[in-house]
Design a protein around this motif. Structure first.
Motif, PDB file in Angstrom:
ATOM      1  N   CYS A 145      -5.573   9.068   1.669  1.00 41.61           N
ATOM      2  CA  CYS A 145      -5.976   7.665   1.584  1.00 41.61           C
ATOM      3  C   CYS A 145      -4.821   6.803   1.078  1.00 41.61           C
ATOM      4  O   CYS A 145      -4.072   7.210   0.170  1.00 41.61           O
ATOM      5  CB  CYS A 145      -7.172   7.510   0.639  1.00 41.61           C
ATOM      6  SG  CYS A 145      -8.654   8.383   1.166  1.00 41.61           S
ATOM      7  N   TRP A 146      -4.705   5.627   1.652  1.00 38.90           N
ATOM      8  CA  TRP A 146      -3.748   4.633   1.161  1.00 38.90           C
ATOM      9  C   TRP A 146      -4.334   3.984  -0.089  1.00 38.90           C
ATOM     10  O   TRP A 146      -5.546   3.740  -0.174  1.00 38.90           O
ATOM     11  CB  TRP A 146      -3.490   3.561   2.208  1.00 38.90           C
ATOM     12  CG  TRP A 146      -2.748   4.056   3.422  1.00 38.90           C
ATOM     13  CD1 TRP A 146      -3.282   4.713   4.490  1.00 38.90           C
ATOM     14  CD2 TRP A 146      -1.353   3.919   3.692  1.00 38.90           C
ATOM     15  NE1 TRP A 146      -2.316   5.006   5.411  1.00 38.90           N
ATOM     16  CE2 TRP A 146      -1.113   4.527   4.952  1.00 38.90           C
ATOM     17  CE3 TRP A 146      -0.285   3.361   3.011  1.00 38.90           C
ATOM     18  CZ2 TRP A 146       0.149   4.583   5.526  1.00 38.90           C
ATOM     19  CZ3 TRP A 146       0.979   3.412   3.585  1.00 38.90           C
ATOM     20  CH2 TRP A 146       1.199   4.014   4.820  1.00 38.90           C
ATOM     21  N   VAL A 147      -3.488   3.663  -1.064  1.00 35.77           N
ATOM     22  CA  VAL A 147      -3.940   2.981  -2.279  1.00 35.77           C
ATOM     23  C   VAL A 147      -3.125   1.704  -2.449  1.00 35.77           C
ATOM     24  O   VAL A 147      -1.975   1.622  -2.013  1.00 35.77           O
ATOM     25  CB  VAL A 147      -3.790   3.879  -3.524  1.00 35.77           C
ATOM     26  CG1 VAL A 147      -4.723   5.066  -3.442  1.00 35.77           C
ATOM     27  CG2 VAL A 147      -2.346   4.344  -3.697  1.00 35.77           C
ATOM     28  N   ARG A 148      -3.730   0.725  -3.079  1.00 35.17           N
ATOM     29  CA  ARG A 148      -3.066  -0.566  -3.259  1.00 35.17           C
ATOM     30  C   ARG A 148      -2.004  -0.478  -4.354  1.00 35.17           C
ATOM     31  O   ARG A 148      -2.199   0.193  -5.373  1.00 35.17           O
ATOM     32  CB  ARG A 148      -4.100  -1.627  -3.616  1.00 35.17           C
ATOM     33  CG  ARG A 148      -3.579  -3.071  -3.506  1.00 35.17           C
ATOM     34  CD  ARG A 148      -4.673  -4.037  -3.957  1.00 35.17           C
ATOM     35  NE  ARG A 148      -5.876  -3.894  -3.163  1.00 35.17           N
ATOM     36  CZ  ARG A 148      -6.088  -4.534  -2.014  1.00 35.17           C
ATOM     37  NH1 ARG A 148      -5.174  -5.354  -1.537  1.00 35.17           N
ATOM     38  NH2 ARG A 148      -7.212  -4.347  -1.347  1.00 35.17           N
ATOM     39  N   ARG A 149      -0.888  -1.124  -4.141  1.00 38.08           N
ATOM     40  CA  ARG A 149       0.174  -1.211  -5.135  1.00 38.08           C
ATOM     41  C   ARG A 149       0.580  -2.670  -5.299  1.00 38.08           C
ATOM     42  O   ARG A 149       0.332  -3.495  -4.415  1.00 38.08           O
ATOM     43  CB  ARG A 149       1.401  -0.368  -4.721  1.00 38.08           C
ATOM     44  CG  ARG A 149       1.191   1.134  -4.946  1.00 38.08           C
ATOM     45  CD  ARG A 149       1.145   1.436  -6.438  1.00 38.08           C
ATOM     46  NE  ARG A 149       0.971   2.853  -6.725  1.00 38.08           N
ATOM     47  CZ  ARG A 149      -0.181   3.458  -6.955  1.00 38.08           C
ATOM     48  NH1 ARG A 149      -1.297   2.742  -6.897  1.00 38.08           N
ATOM     49  NH2 ARG A 149      -0.259   4.720  -7.247  1.00 38.08           N
TER      50      ARG A 149
ATOM     51  N   SER B 169      -3.100  13.304  -1.010  1.00 42.08           N
ATOM     52  CA  SER B 169      -4.148  12.364  -0.653  1.00 42.08           C
ATOM     53  C   SER B 169      -4.090  12.033   0.825  1.00 42.08           C
ATOM     54  O   SER B 169      -3.026  12.071   1.445  1.00 42.08           O
ATOM     55  CB  SER B 169      -3.995  11.074  -1.469  1.00 42.08           C
ATOM     56  OG  SER B 169      -4.905  10.083  -1.023  1.00 42.08           O
TER      57      SER B 169
ATOM     58  N   PHE C 156       0.833  -1.195   0.000  1.00 48.25           N
ATOM     59  CA  PHE C 156       0.000   0.000   0.000  1.00 48.25           C
ATOM     60  C   PHE C 156       0.872   1.250   0.000  1.00 48.25           C
ATOM     61  O   PHE C 156       1.992   1.243   0.525  1.00 48.25           O
ATOM     62  CB  PHE C 156      -0.933  -0.004   1.213  1.00 48.25           C
ATOM     63  CG  PHE C 156      -1.842  -1.195   1.260  1.00 48.25           C
ATOM     64  CD1 PHE C 156      -3.021  -1.205   0.530  1.00 48.25           C
ATOM     65  CD2 PHE C 156      -1.508  -2.313   2.005  1.00 48.25           C
ATOM     66  CE1 PHE C 156      -3.859  -2.309   0.548  1.00 48.25           C
ATOM     67  CE2 PHE C 156      -2.340  -3.424   2.029  1.00 48.25           C
ATOM     68  CZ  PHE C 156      -3.513  -3.421   1.297  1.00 48.25           C
TER      69      PHE C 156
END
Length: 586
Positions: free
Chosen positions: A371-375, A369, A362
């Motif tokens: 928010c955490w985003v998926r990687r 941002s 993440f």
């Protein structure tokens, strides 16, 4: 009557061997002499041999020998110049009150500085080479600095070559930029000085929107005269750092920009940057326009709540020792590894949940941002591994696989291609070790039942052995500060509070002061010339609860300071990042 003429009967004969010569000093003698000299400074004093005449006809009396001994200015005047044979000297362009004040200081060593006279006393003291008086004036002005006057004090310091005061003013202006531009002094600056200010990389401005607003405000203050400077000013406003919403709502429709072809081009370029940011943040062209100014930094700490069985993230402000709630991770991962790229992109790599070993990672872009985003996950499932960042690439190193076997494999994630690939493996299989980045090399330090160290050179894709630590240690922290690498705490079966330091110049590890508390798996960062060691755990009884404490190491004093922080869960990761724009100061 001389001693030789004294009657022999009056002479004392001291035959005792115990009578040794003694030195005596009257501490009040000089003060009393100068008090007499000061009180007698008038036209009736036969010993006054110099009169100083000001433009308003006032005469200040003095003694050449006293004035010459106090300052090189008068020494040169009364020994080498035409005034040496005169008893009346004209002092041009100096207020008689200030002259009297400075001459009184020469006789008394005392002077009263006020807001009304400091800007006159300082140049006069500089003229007469009265260094002490000049310095107290500088100190006085430094204490008066605030956003409403720092620009005028800076101009004054520059005029009179007061380097120390000038430096203090510049630092104050950059630190208090947002407040400085609210005052009339800013509106009175020349275009050149405005450009010099807004082109600085290190002004403390959390939002580039504020730089844009102060430029528009300055131009509109005297619009007819200043509108011609707008393109030169806008060249130094970093429009790509402005949010897309603000660009569309405030910048695009600003009449001053719409009516200027050069400024319109700047706006179009900023919109292009904004579009690129939406598709692939890491591919933004690296120009001065896209480079964030030197912002205040904070520390993002990652912890784990055994009670709630989830990750907890917080912002920590070293200056205030306060914790703030940070964005929650999408999924909790006990023992996820934390790292940061460009002080902006925070990655939480792998880790495990229960008996599973998910490979999803993440990322949190703290600049735009909350928010955490998926990687994309690593190629190999790993726990107890090491992680390091070098040249905008993330290295996942060693650890244990799903069967708990130790690994020596290494893979690297390229932020621009967003792909992982394998690189050369370590010489040894390692788990529960730590990683340090020093002089463009990646160091892996210790590990379970190990005290060995090796380093990786990405340019050669090669690992080489380095001097061993003094002791085996694992689950320890590593920090790098001022070219020195520190292995901190950990365990060798028993929790440790010892610390070792490695100097690449000397090529050896040496012990430094122990921490106050035993810590395994602490979060370690270097910040503002100090090492911060957060939380961790211990299998020993501590006087303090280590989960609610941070230890700070000062290399100049080789000492540790413990601070209590308002937190109850276990911290095991920390990174230094640029202060997020959405983080408000209490």
């Amino acid at each position: 009557m001389s001693v030789k003429e004294m009657d022999p009967a009056q002479k004392l004969v001291l035959k005792s061997n115990k009578c040794e010569p003694e030195h005596f000093k009257n501490s009040s003698h000089k003060d009393r002499v100068f008090e007499v000299l000061q009180s007698s400074r008038n036209q009736d004093d036969n010993f006054c041999d110099i009169k100083l005449l000001t433009d308003d006809g006032t005469i200040v009396f003095g003694h050449k020998s006293i004035l010459a001994s106090a300052t090189p200015y008068f020494k040169a005047m009364f020994s080498s110049f035409a005034e040496s044979n005169k008893d009346l000297v004209i002092i041009r362009k100096l207020d008689s009150t200030i002259l009297q004040l400075l001459i009184d200081y020469i006789y008394t060593g005392e002077i009263m500085i006020t807001q009304e006279i400091v800007q006159v006393v300082l140049p006069a003291a500089d003229l007469f080479q009265l260094d002490y008086v000049k310095q107290v004036c500088i100190d006085f002005l430094q204490k008066q600095l605030d956003p409403s006057n720092c620009l005028s004090i800076k101009a004054f310091a520059d005029l009179h070559n007061c380097i120390e005061l000038l430096s203090s003013c510049e630092a104050h202006i950059k630190k208090q930029f947002l407040k400085v531009v609210e005052h009339d002094e800013f509106l009175s600056l020349s275009s050149g000085k405005v450009i010099k200010l807004i082109s600085c990389n290190d002004i403390n401005v959390p939002f580039e929107e504020k730089v844009f607003e102060c430029v528009i405000k300055w131009v509109k203050h005297e619009f007819k005269l200043r509108r011609w400077f707008l393109p030169n000013l806008m060249e130094h406003v970093r429009l790509p750092l402005i949010s897309k919403e603000y660009l569309l709502e405030k910048v695009v429709d600003e009449p001053l920009l719409k009516n200027n072809s050069i400024c319109k081009n700047y706006v179009f370029e900023a919109l292009r940057f904004s579009l690129i940011k939406l598709t692939n943040t890491s591919s933004i062209p690296q120009t001065i326009w896209s480079k964030p100014r030197l912002q205040q930094q904070v520390i993002l700490v990652l912890g784990w709540s055994d009670f709630e069985k989830k990750n907890i993230t917080n912002w920590y402000e070293p200056a205030t020792n306060l914790m703030h709630i940070a964005p929650k991770m999408i999924k909790s991962r006990d023992k996820a590894s934390l790292c940061v790229v460009k002080d902006q992109f925070v990655f939480a790599i792998s880790g495990y949940k229960s008996h599973l070993l998910p490979k999803d990672n993440f990322m949190l872009d703290i600049s735009s941002s909350s928010c955490w985003v998926r990687r994309i996950g690593t190629l190999v499932s790993r726990i107890n591994f090491g992680i390091g960042v070098l040249d905008n690439c993330i290295y996942a190193i060693g650890g244990n696989d799903i069967k708990r076997n130790s690994l020596n494999s290494v893979e690297v994630f390229n932020l621009f291609t967003e792909q992982w690939k394998m690189v050369s493996s370590m010489s040894n299989e390692r788990c529960k070790f730590s990683v340090g980045i020093l002089n463009n090399l990646i160091y892996v330090i210790g590990g379970l039942n190990l005290k060995s160290v090796e380093c990786y050179d990405p340019s050669l894709d090669k690992w080489n052995p380095v001097a061993e630590m003094s002791n085996r240690r694992y689950n320890h922290g590593v920090g790098v500060l001022d070219g020195i690498m520190y292995a901190i705490g950990g365990t060798n079966g028993t929790s440790l509070k010892s610390v070792e330091a490695y100097s690449p110049t000397a090529g050896v590890w040496s012990s430094i002061a122990d921490m106050n508390l035993y810590r395994e798996n602490p979060g370690v960062v270097a910040y503002d010339g100090l090492l911060y060691v957060f939380g961790g755990s211990s299998n020993l009884l501590n006087i303090f609860d280590i989960s609610s404490s941070v230890e700070i190491y000062n290399p100049r004093t080789n000492s540790w300071l413990v601070k209590t922080i308002s937190i109850s869960h276990r911290i095991y990761g920390a990174v230094v990042v640029n202060r997020p724009p959405y983080l408000q100061t209490n």
